[in-house]
Design a protein around this motif. Structure first.
Motif, PDB file in Angstrom:
ATOM      1  N   ARG A  16      21.556  39.565  24.399  1.00  0.00           N
ATOM      2  CA  ARG A  16      21.536  39.086  25.687  1.00  0.00           C
ATOM      3  C   ARG A  16      22.084  37.556  25.618  1.00  0.00           C
ATOM      4  N   LEU A  17      22.759  36.983  26.587  1.00  0.00           N
ATOM      5  CA  LEU A  17      23.210  35.818  26.680  1.00  0.00           C
ATOM      6  C   LEU A  17      23.011  35.204  28.074  1.00  0.00           C
ATOM      7  N   ALA A  18      22.237  34.188  28.097  1.00  0.00           N
ATOM      8  CA  ALA A  18      21.957  33.513  29.405  1.00  0.00           C
ATOM      9  C   ALA A  18      23.273  33.007  29.946  1.00  0.00           C
ATOM     10  N   THR A  19      23.652  33.075  31.024  1.00  0.00           N
ATOM     11  CA  THR A  19      24.719  32.568  31.915  1.00  0.00           C
ATOM     12  C   THR A  19      24.227  31.789  33.200  1.00  0.00           C
ATOM     13  N   PRO A  20      25.044  31.351  33.977  1.00  0.00           N
ATOM     14  CA  PRO A  20      24.682  30.668  35.294  1.00  0.00           C
ATOM     15  C   PRO A  20      24.382  31.837  36.161  1.00  0.00           C
ATOM     16  N   ILE A  21      24.953  32.861  36.193  1.00  0.00           N
ATOM     17  CA  ILE A  21      24.935  34.098  37.105  1.00  0.00           C
ATOM     18  C   ILE A  21      23.795  35.047  36.619  1.00  0.00           C
ATOM     19  N   GLY A  22      22.761  34.936  35.533  1.00  0.00           N
ATOM     20  CA  GLY A  22      22.151  36.013  35.161  1.00  0.00           C
ATOM     21  C   GLY A  22      22.156  36.072  33.698  1.00  0.00           C
ATOM     22  N   ILE A  23      21.430  37.130  33.119  1.00  0.00           N
ATOM     23  CA  ILE A  23      21.325  37.501  31.828  1.00  0.00           C
ATOM     24  C   ILE A  23      22.418  38.565  31.591  1.00  0.00           C
ATOM     25  N   ALA A  24      23.512  38.371  30.580  1.00  0.00           N
ATOM     26  CA  ALA A  24      24.484  39.039  30.355  1.00  0.00           C
ATOM     27  C   ALA A  24      24.100  40.096  29.256  1.00  0.00           C
ATOM     28  N   LEU A  25      24.337  41.282  29.193  1.00  0.00           N
ATOM     29  CA  LEU A  25      23.939  42.099  28.202  1.00  0.00           C
ATOM     30  C   LEU A  25      25.232  42.476  27.322  1.00  0.00           C
ATOM     31  N   LEU A  26      25.388  42.128  26.222  1.00  0.00           N
ATOM     32  CA  LEU A  26      26.424  42.328  25.287  1.00  0.00           C
ATOM     33  C   LEU A  26      26.617  43.488  24.268  1.00  0.00           C
ATOM     34  N   SER A 154      39.982  40.130  51.056  1.00  0.00           N
ATOM     35  CA  SER A 154      38.513  40.511  51.281  1.00  0.00           C
ATOM     36  C   SER A 154      38.064  40.755  49.753  1.00  0.00           C
ATOM     37  N   LEU A 155      36.813  40.483  49.545  1.00  0.00           N
ATOM     38  CA  LEU A 155      36.075  40.848  48.322  1.00  0.00           C
ATOM     39  C   LEU A 155      35.411  42.191  48.737  1.00  0.00           C
ATOM     40  N   VAL A 156      35.846  42.852  47.672  1.00  0.00           N
ATOM     41  CA  VAL A 156      35.316  44.422  47.737  1.00  0.00           C
ATOM     42  C   VAL A 156      34.677  44.712  46.656  1.00  0.00           C
ATOM     43  N   LYS A 157      33.365  45.519  46.339  1.00  0.00           N
ATOM     44  CA  LYS A 157      32.956  46.061  45.540  1.00  0.00           C
ATOM     45  C   LYS A 157      33.077  45.297  44.373  1.00  0.00           C
ATOM     46  N   TYR A 158      32.072  45.240  43.548  1.00  0.00           N
ATOM     47  CA  TYR A 158      31.838  44.556  42.255  1.00  0.00           C
ATOM     48  C   TYR A 158      30.415  45.040  41.759  1.00  0.00           C
ATOM     49  N   GLY A 159      30.403  45.816  40.544  1.00  0.00           N
ATOM     50  CA  GLY A 159      29.439  46.268  39.857  1.00  0.00           C
ATOM     51  C   GLY A 159      28.269  45.364  39.697  1.00  0.00           C
ATOM     52  N   GLY A 160      28.501  44.135  39.502  1.00  0.00           N
ATOM     53  CA  GLY A 160      27.305  43.239  39.290  1.00  0.00           C
ATOM     54  C   GLY A 160      26.857  42.505  40.299  1.00  0.00           C
ATOM     55  N   GLY A 161      27.413  43.019  41.634  1.00  0.00           N
ATOM     56  CA  GLY A 161      27.046  42.345  42.995  1.00  0.00           C
ATOM     57  C   GLY A 161      28.031  41.466  43.689  1.00  0.00           C
ATOM     58  N   LEU A 162      28.368  41.268  44.724  1.00  0.00           N
ATOM     59  CA  LEU A 162      29.303  40.514  45.282  1.00  0.00           C
ATOM     60  C   LEU A 162      29.000  38.970  45.231  1.00  0.00           C
ATOM     61  N   GLU A 163      27.792  38.489  45.088  1.00  0.00           N
ATOM     62  CA  GLU A 163      27.717  37.237  44.841  1.00  0.00           C
ATOM     63  C   GLU A 163      27.994  36.871  43.320  1.00  0.00           C
ATOM     64  N   ARG A 164      27.752  37.786  42.593  1.00  0.00           N
ATOM     65  CA  ARG A 164      28.602  37.291  41.219  1.00  0.00           C
ATOM     66  C   ARG A 164      29.747  37.192  41.327  1.00  0.00           C
ATOM     67  N   LYS A 165      30.550  38.112  41.904  1.00  0.00           N
ATOM     68  CA  LYS A 165      31.979  37.983  42.003  1.00  0.00           C
ATOM     69  C   LYS A 165      32.347  36.894  42.615  1.00  0.00           C
ATOM     70  N   ARG A 166      31.755  36.578  43.647  1.00  0.00           N
ATOM     71  CA  ARG A 166      32.051  35.212  44.414  1.00  0.00           C
ATOM     72  C   ARG A 166      32.049  34.037  43.652  1.00  0.00           C
ATOM     73  N   TRP A 167      31.026  33.952  42.903  1.00  0.00           N
ATOM     74  CA  TRP A 167      30.780  32.987  41.806  1.00  0.00           C
ATOM     75  C   TRP A 167      31.960  32.944  40.761  1.00  0.00           C
ATOM     76  N   LEU A 168      31.932  34.105  40.133  1.00  0.00           N
ATOM     77  CA  LEU A 168      33.239  34.134  39.035  1.00  0.00           C
ATOM     78  C   LEU A 168      34.430  33.650  39.757  1.00  0.00           C
ATOM     79  N   LEU A 169      34.842  33.917  40.880  1.00  0.00           N
ATOM     80  CA  LEU A 169      36.101  33.749  41.316  1.00  0.00           C
ATOM     81  C   LEU A 169      36.077  32.335  41.663  1.00  0.00           C
ATOM     82  N   ARG A 170      35.171  31.610  42.295  1.00  0.00           N
ATOM     83  CA  ARG A 170      35.129  30.104  42.624  1.00  0.00           C
ATOM     84  C   ARG A 170      35.028  29.418  41.019  1.00  0.00           C
ATOM     85  N   HIS A 171      34.367  30.004  40.215  1.00  0.00           N
ATOM     86  CA  HIS A 171      34.384  29.353  38.831  1.00  0.00           C
ATOM     87  C   HIS A 171      35.698  29.207  38.319  1.00  0.00           C
ATOM     88  N   GLU A 172      36.633  30.066  38.639  1.00  0.00           N
ATOM     89  CA  GLU A 172      38.016  30.154  38.138  1.00  0.00           C
ATOM     90  C   GLU A 172      39.055  29.517  39.132  1.00  0.00           C
TER      91      GLU A 172
END
Length: 176
Positions: A16-26, A154-172
Motif C-alpha cells: 500500500r502507498l499513500a497518495t494525495p488521492i487515496g491509498i494505492a494498492l500495488l 468529456s471525462l468518461v468512466k474511470y475505474g477509480g472514480g471520476l474525481e480521481r481521473k479529474r485530479w490526475l489530469l489536472r495534476h498533469e
C-alpha cells in the motif's frame, strides 16, 4: 476432479502507498514487476481483474520494490516522467495488450479520445473494444487509462472514480 483447474495459483505481493488521492494498492510479482495498481476503496474490483487475468491469485503482504515506490511517489509529487521507470507486466488478450501498450505511450499532460487510440493501434472502428480493454486495465496510473476521454472532450468512466481521473489530469496539467 472434473471442473477444477489444475493451473497453480498465481502468487503476488500486495503493498500500500499513500497518495494525495487515496491509498494505492500495488501488486507485484516475484521479479518486482507491477501486475496491478488500484485504489484501496476499489480492492474488490482489482481482485476481480486479477482473477480474470490470472485465475486463482494468492496475495501476501510484501513491500513493492523501493524504486517503484520512489517512482510513484515522485509522480504524485510532480515528477510526471517517473512512471516510465516502473517495470510492469500484464496478462490479457492480444488486443488488450495492444491497447495497454498504446496507453503507456500517451505522454503525461495529454489526452486522447477512445476513437483516436483505436486509430493509433490501426483499428479505427474498434472504439468500443478499446473502451472495454481500457476498463480491464489492471495497472491504473502507470498504464494511464485516465488520459482517455470522450470524443467531445468529456471525462468518461474511470475505474477509480471520476474525481480521481479529474485530479490526475489536472495534476498533469490538463484543464478539465
Amino acid at each position: 476432479m472434473a471442473g477444477r483447474s489444475t493451473k497453480p495459483s498465481a502468487s503476488f505481493g500486495l503493498d500500500r502507498l499513500a497518495t494525495p488521492i487515496g491509498i494505492a494498492l500495488l501488486v507485484t510479482d516475484t521479479e518486482g514487476a507491477l501486475r496491478a495498481l488500484d485504489w484501496e476503496d476499489y480492492e474488490h474490483r482489482m481482485r476481480g481483474l486479477l482473477r480474470l487475468h490470472y485465475g486463482a491469485v494468492d496475495l501476501s503482504n510484501q513491500s513493492a520494490p523501493a524504486g517503484m515506490r520512489r517512482a510513484l511517489s515522485g509522480y504524485f509529487e510532480g515528477e510526471l516522467g517517473q512512471l516510465t521507470d516502473i517495470a510492469w507486466r500484464t496478462a490479457g488478450t492480444p488486443f488488450q495488450q495492444k491497447v495497454w501498450v498504446a496507453l503507456a505511450q500517451i505522454p503525461a499532460g495529454t489526452t486522447l479520445s477512445y476513437g483516436a487510440l483505436a486509430a493509433k493501434i490501426g483499428m479505427p472502428k474498434a472504439i468500443r473494444a478499446v473502451g472495454h480493454a481500457n476498463g480491464s486495465n489492471p495497472i491504473s496510473v502507470v498504464l494511464p487509462c485516465h488520459r482517455l476521454i470522450g470524443a467531445d472532450g468529456s471525462l468518461v468512466k474511470y475505474g477509480g472514480g471520476l474525481e480521481r481521473k479529474r485530479w490526475l489530469l489536472r495534476h498533469e496539467g490538463v484543464e478539465v
